[in-house]
Design an enzyme around this catalytic site. Sequence first.
Site, PDB file in Angstrom:
ATOM      1  N   GLU A   1       0.827  -1.217   0.000  1.00 56.96           N
ATOM      2  CA  GLU A   1       0.000   0.000   0.000  1.00 56.96           C
ATOM      3  C   GLU A   1       0.853   1.256   0.000  1.00 56.96           C
ATOM      4  O   GLU A   1       0.423   2.304  -0.464  1.00 56.96           O
ATOM      5  CB  GLU A   1      -0.912   0.022   1.243  1.00 56.96           C
TER       6      GLU A   1
ATOM      7  N   HIS B   1       8.527 -26.343  -2.018  1.00 56.14           N
ATOM      8  CA  HIS B   1       7.881 -27.452  -2.722  1.00 56.14           C
ATOM      9  C   HIS B   1       6.707 -26.972  -3.570  1.00 56.14           C
ATOM     10  O   HIS B   1       5.903 -27.772  -4.030  1.00 56.14           O
ATOM     11  CB  HIS B   1       7.427 -28.510  -1.710  1.00 56.14           C
TER      12      HIS B   1
ATOM     13  N   LYS C   1     -14.440  -0.256  -3.817  1.00 56.84           N
ATOM     14  CA  LYS C   1     -15.529   0.080  -2.888  1.00 56.84           C
ATOM     15  C   LYS C   1     -16.644   0.821  -3.630  1.00 56.84           C
ATOM     16  O   LYS C   1     -17.824   0.513  -3.453  1.00 56.84           O
ATOM     17  CB  LYS C   1     -15.014   0.970  -1.753  1.00 56.84           C
TER      18      LYS C   1
HETATM   19  O1  PA5 Z   1      -3.823   0.830   5.898  1.00 51.15           O
HETATM   20  C1  PA5 Z   1      -4.956   1.225   5.726  1.00 51.15           C
HETATM   21  O2  PA5 Z   1      -5.240   2.424   5.787  1.00 51.15           O
HETATM   22  C2  PA5 Z   1      -6.081   0.267   5.426  1.00 51.15           C
HETATM   23  O3  PA5 Z   1      -5.647  -1.039   5.293  1.00 51.15           O
HETATM   24  C3  PA5 Z   1      -7.090   0.318   6.547  1.00 51.15           C
HETATM   25  O4  PA5 Z   1      -6.477  -0.058   7.740  1.00 51.15           O
HETATM   26  C4  PA5 Z   1      -8.276  -0.586   6.254  1.00 51.15           C
HETATM   27  O5  PA5 Z   1      -8.853  -0.236   5.019  1.00 51.15           O
HETATM   28  C5  PA5 Z   1      -9.308  -0.481   7.348  1.00 51.15           C
HETATM   29  O6  PA5 Z   1      -9.723   0.835   7.485  1.00 51.15           O
HETATM   30  P1  PA5 Z   1     -10.499   1.315   8.771  1.00 51.15           P
HETATM   31  O7  PA5 Z   1      -9.586   1.174   9.939  1.00 51.15           O
HETATM   32  O8  PA5 Z   1     -10.852   2.730   8.494  1.00 51.15           O
HETATM   33  O9  PA5 Z   1     -11.705   0.439   8.926  1.00 51.15           O
END
Ligand code: PA5
Length: 447
Positions: free
Chosen positions: A283, A304, A418
């Site tokens: 990310e 493996h 989303k």
């Molecule tokens: O790193 C991030 O920002 C995301 O992986 C969030 O943690 C994830 O989408 C969950 O978001 P939230 O904590 O707002 O529910």
Amino acid sequence: MVKLRYAHIKSITEEDLAALKAPLEAADGKIRNKNGEGAEYTGWIDLPVNYDRDEFNRIKAAAELIRSNSDVLLVVGIGGSYLGARAVIEFLYSAYYNQIKKDAPEIYFIGNSFSGDELTQVLSLCEGKRISVNVVSKSGTTTESAVAFRLVRSYLEKRYTGEELKRRIFATTDKRAGALKELADKEGYECFVIPDDIGGRFSVLTAVGLLPIAASGADIDALMAGAAACREHLFAEGLGNAAYTYALLRNAFLQKGRTVEVLASYEPSFRYMGEWFKQLFGESEGKDKKGIFPSSVIFSSDLHSLGQFIQDGNPILFETVCRQVSASEEIAVPFDEQDTDNLNYLEGVSLNAINNKALLGTLLAHADGGTDSIIVEYEGKNEFSLGELIYFMFISCAASGYILGVNPFDQPGVEAYKKNMFALLGKPGSEKKRAELENRLNLLMLK
Ligand code: PA5
């Protein structure tokens, strides 16, 4: 201390590294001064020495309460809101935590998919057991966790009422805003804060990770102390520190066309650390059509399966081996009178020693096949050592992202699915998009 070893690096020259010196210096400045892209999300840098002690003590008290009144803790969250906690607990106690830890609640992580099968199975495991819930969401609106929390609440309401229900739900969320904060305040759940300046994937050392980790019985003081020690060490060492060097090497590999990083561990309990690592780096770096694709394997199991590709396949990979220096448990190969399996030459040799030879033999084999490897060494399976490793990865990730030329702290790409999903579900306001998407699906003959 986390150490970096260069096992085999053939595809990068000294000149390649020298060319990245200026970008590394710039990255170091942005990290130290907290003035780079995404500076508003750099609260994690000083967190190990600068955390809210009152909140920390409340986390410990809540964990003690959960340990005393619950057989099961359900942690509802997705992405950064669960991966760190699961990674730490499984790293320390293995994937068999729920069977091994008799003096602590079983811990199940839910709300990280839309699978009805999975949630139903977990709820069936809760039958007849005393339950607490920790719902974790910074935004408070993430659909996977919000839907699961609604279902879990309705399940809990059949089991508990009034004050008893209230004291079994803990919300970890934004300090002020969001649907979860609003609900928690209305219902009177105890709340823990995800600081504004810390994004999900950098949040394992906040209440997000610390409450479930403390509920497992792990020592969160030692975890924070490890992170603090690593922070002090890295900043004292400056530009030549191991975390920066790792960041530098990653970028040099990328420039040589090594677009996939394989994070390898020889400890099965590292599996979720691999998942956590993939989110952290994936990310942070995968944007603007740039980045290294992070993958993870557990060796020797995956030798493996994926071993063939790593040894012999398309040369797009480099390997980062996370090596544990000291083992926690020893078990040795016994003598066998018959020796039908021809293993008596290993009599008295521990599995850890065999594991180490597998690591060394694999490194050399992969080197012969043209896959370069770096080794990241951490001390052992304990909280302090893990705190060091987590902080090491945070700094490497921030530096690597800045060297790459991206904002390591945003994640614009996660919104696209989303929007489509909401439209397809008929969320009010998305009627036009829904019609357009359904048209596209009709052409694909998909329902
Ligand atoms: O790193 C991030 O920002 C995301 O992986 C969030 O943690 C994830 O989408 C969950 O978001 P939230 O904590 O707002 O529910």
